[in-house]
Motif scaffolding. Structure first.
Motif, mmCIF file in Angstrom:
data_model
loop_
_atom_site.group_PDB
_atom_site.id
_atom_site.type_symbol
_atom_site.label_atom_id
_atom_site.label_comp_id
_atom_site.label_asym_id
_atom_site.label_seq_id
_atom_site.Cartn_x
_atom_site.Cartn_y
_atom_site.Cartn_z
ATOM 1 N N SER A 130 -68.381 123.910 -14.242
ATOM 2 C CA SER A 130 -68.181 125.349 -14.380
ATOM 3 C C SER A 130 -66.690 125.655 -14.341
ATOM 4 O O SER A 130 -65.869 124.756 -14.125
ATOM 5 C CB SER A 130 -68.929 126.099 -13.277
ATOM 6 O OG SER A 130 -68.350 125.814 -12.032
ATOM 7 N N SER B 140 -63.374 127.078 -16.509
ATOM 8 C CA SER B 140 -62.986 127.231 -17.895
ATOM 9 C C SER B 140 -62.083 126.084 -18.333
ATOM 10 O O SER B 140 -61.169 125.684 -17.614
ATOM 11 C CB SER B 140 -62.264 128.579 -18.058
ATOM 12 O OG SER B 140 -61.542 128.598 -19.257
ATOM 13 N N VAL C 236 -66.223 124.764 -21.879
ATOM 14 C CA VAL C 236 -67.315 124.847 -20.899
ATOM 15 C C VAL C 236 -68.417 125.718 -21.499
ATOM 16 O O VAL C 236 -68.177 126.866 -21.862
ATOM 17 C CB VAL C 236 -66.828 125.426 -19.557
ATOM 18 C CG1 VAL C 236 -68.006 125.606 -18.592
ATOM 19 C CG2 VAL C 236 -65.795 124.510 -18.935
ATOM 20 N N GLY C 237 -69.584 125.158 -21.644
ATOM 21 C CA GLY C 237 -70.693 125.892 -22.239
ATOM 22 C C GLY C 237 -70.748 125.778 -23.750
ATOM 23 O O GLY C 237 -71.672 126.272 -24.378
#
Lengths: 329, 329
Positions: free
Chosen positions: B58, B60, B69-70
């Motif tokens: 988690s 950035s 991230v993501g």
């Protein structure tokens, strides 16, 4: 590479000679009397002595052994006088039971055993590798655990039990398969495969379970290697990482075991052949041992040793192809 | 900024390995990331590359304006090897033993630039020449085990740089090498960085390496930032007690002349456990300054990195016991 192969081939010959000598010695030391067996129950002691002389069993062991080895490469005449038998190259002697040349007995039976071994090997390799690979890639999941439980069960059941169960369900109750009755592939390939399917499945269920577990362990170990991380760091597709970088390395221990297993089975799967009544080398071995048929047992032993050493050689050559580090060693 | 990391956290089922670190990196600059084993330095780099498969990441990570991230795994994979590359500690186990170095270098180039096999091979030869491997055309066809340790690391560098990445992460690239070879590899990385204006993240536990190559230094402890400053300041005026301890424990040629009889000072105790990290400042159980003048804040409150020292805002230290004006409190 060629030199390496030749050197290994010479070693194979040496190993076979030693196995031949050891088997020969064991039979010489056994208390059973082949002459009495050959002669029959009604023979008088004089007749047995005569038979023993005819068979050359009265001569010193080294002469007998020399004659046997020479016969393989040059042929020989067994016995003397009117009862003499001309034994042509390669001469492995005659069966005491039915006076047929051992070589003919072996070559008659061999296609059955080879069909059984090769067919089941294809099945168990495909099944074992697939199950092992899926389990390794889904490590720790319910799927992995169920597959591994299934393989454990499959590997724990004896061959004759699997055979009986398959016969009961697939042949008697569902009538999906015929009762195995060997047909040569040259006559009718479909009937050959159809009749062998049951024995193949029986043998394969045992081996596939072991191969699945082996593949899983090997694959998990390989996928933890730093070079797999490197492959991922290059941005390769996971598919490529698994197959090109992972599976190729994970296969090396499997190649070794496969060579040994296949080599061992080529000279006859004794129990499986016996259960299904397949006229293979295993069946021949079984009968020969019970009847103390020395020349046949000797021939079968040599055949088995030949296949196993040859399979070992094959393994080493394949190894050198897979792993470049082996090539120059 | 080619790379901007903010409040990065990486957690495993067993614990949190990286607990909120932030830093930025410009093209053509080198960030040295220093810390003991388990400080989270390697985990951070693997998280940036998207190589942490079982971890929860988690915070950035912005790479050239793009949040990673993501982001879809396929997008991160496209960047990996193409725009960000990584080299590892042990160059032998990080190279695949079954493929030639030429094939391994060409693999990523073919994939990312969609070139033919021939073009990719030419590129591999060119890269081998660039990293200083003699007779690159011949050596491209050799396997990793034919190369010495230093040469293998050169191969790794050639592989990492073949697609002209903007970011190179080097995870302990010299740890497994001889001292003389270490210097050559560091010089090579420095030269390539100058020629190509690539951003380098150099992960190491070796302050000597940092002194040689880094423009900026991030000192990590227990998954957190201890001190972050220009390299010059880290060495001239370290602020954090842990950094000071690290610097004091470096062997110097003059060590024998020091007043305490030449005994090398060491930081007492062991690195913190991920499972049960100490409360407050994670370093306080080993901190000499805390031991001399205990402060409740060190036990109850995790210190945030804040400007400290002559470098102003560029020199940040996470310690309660540091006076912002520069001296001790």
């Amino acid at each position: 590479m060629t030199l390496y192969a030749l050197r290994r081939l010479a070693a194979v010959a040496g190993v076979l000679l030693v196995i031949c000598a050891v088997t020969f010695a064991i039979f010489y030391l056994l208390p059973s009397d082949p002459a009495a067996h050959a002669c029959g129950k009604t023979c008088t002691p004089e007749q047995v002595t005569l038979v023993r002389e005819q068979m050359g069993l009265d001569r010193p062991v080294h002469e007998q052994f020399g004659g046997y080895v020479a016969g393989i490469f040059a042929g020989r005449t067994l016995g003397t006088g009117p009862a003499a038998l001309e034994c042509s190259v390669p001469c492995f002697g005659y069966s005491y039971q039915n006076a047929l040349p051992v070589w003919d007995l072996l070559t008659d039976r061999l296609p059955v055993s080879v069909s059984l071994a090769v067919g089941s090997a294809v099945l168990w390799l495909a099944g074992g590798l697939a199950v092992g690979l899926v389990a390794a890639l889904r490590r720790g999941t319910v799927l992995d655990r169920s597959l591994m439980a299934a393989t454990l069960a499959s590997a724990s059941v004896p061959v004759y039990f699997t055979a009986m169960m398959l016969l009961l369900v697939l042949v008697q109750q569902l009538e999906w398969l015929p009762y195995p009755d060997y047909r040569p592939i040259t006559e009718d390939p479909a009937a050959w495969a159809g009749n062998l399917l049951l024995p193949w499945m029986t043998l394969a269920s045992l081996y596939a379970a072991m191969y699945a577990r082996l593949t899983r362990a090997s694959m998990i170990e390989t996928m933890a290697e730093p070079y797999i991380r490197t492959a991922r760091a290059k941005g390769l597709h996971e598919r490529t990482v698994v197959t090109k970088h992972g599976l190729r390395s994970a296969l090396t221990p499997i190649v070794t075991i496969f060579g040994m297993d296949l080599g061992g089975l080529l000279a006859g799967a004794v129990i499986t052949e016996h259960v299904f009544g397949l006229p293979g080398v295993g069946q021949l071995t079984y009968d020969a041992i019970f009847k103390a048929d020395q020349p046949v047992v000797l021939g079968v032993t040599l055949l088995a040793a030949f296949f196993i050493t040859l399979a070992n050689l094959g393994v080493d050559l394949v190894y050198a192809l897979i792993d470049p580090r082996v090539r120059y060693a | 900024m080619i790379l901007q990391v903010r409040d990065l956290r990486v957690s495993f089922p067993a614990g949190t390995a990286v607990d909120g670190i932030s830093f930025g990196l410009e093209r053509g600059r080198t960030l040295g990331v220093v810390g003991e084993s388990g400080s989270g330095k390697s985990v951070s780099s693997l998280a940036i590359m998207g190589l942490h498969r079982e971890a929860a990441v988690s915070g950035s990570i912005v790479f050239d304006g793009e949040e990673l991230v993501g982001a879809p795994a396929s997008r991160v994979r496209e960047l990996r090897g193409r725009r960000m590359a990584m080299i590892f500690q042990d160059p032998l186990s990080s190279l695949h033993p079954f493929y030639t170095v030429g094939e391994q270098i060409a693999e990523a180039y073919r994939l990312h630039l969609r070139t033919s096999r021939r073009v990719a091979r030419e590129r591999a030869v060119e890269m081998l020449a660039e990293v200083g491997i003699p007779e690159p055309r011949r050596r491209a066809d050799e396997y990793p085990h034919h190369f010495s340790g230093g040469m293998r690391q050169r191969v790794m560098i050639a592989m990492a740089l073949s697609c002209e990445p903007d970011l190179l992460i080097a995870d302990e690239p010299t740890t497994a090498l001889d001292v003389t070879v270490q210097a050559q590899i560091l010089e090579l990385i420095r030269k390539i960085q100058e020629d190509r204006a690539v951003a380098v993240m150099m992960i190491t536990h070796d302050l000597g390496v940092v002194a040689r190559v880094a423009d900026e230094v991030l000192v990590m402890y227990g998954g957190r930032t201890a001190e972050h400053a220009p390299a010059r300041e880290i060495f001239r005026s370290p602020r954090h007690p842990y950094t000071r301890g690290l610097l004091a424990s470096v062997l110097r040629l003059t060590a024998g002349e020091e007043e305490d009889g030449g005994r090398l000072p060491a930081i007492p105790g062991n690195p913190p456990s991920l499972l049960a990290p100490p409360s407050g400042c994670r370093f306080h159980p080993r901190c000499a300054r805390y031991a001399a003048a205990p402060d409740d804040a060190c036990v109850t409150e995790a210190p945030e990195p804040r400007p400290a020292g002559p470098g102003g805002a560029t020199h940040r230290t996470a310690c309660h016991l540091i006076d912002i004006s520069g001296g001790r409190r």
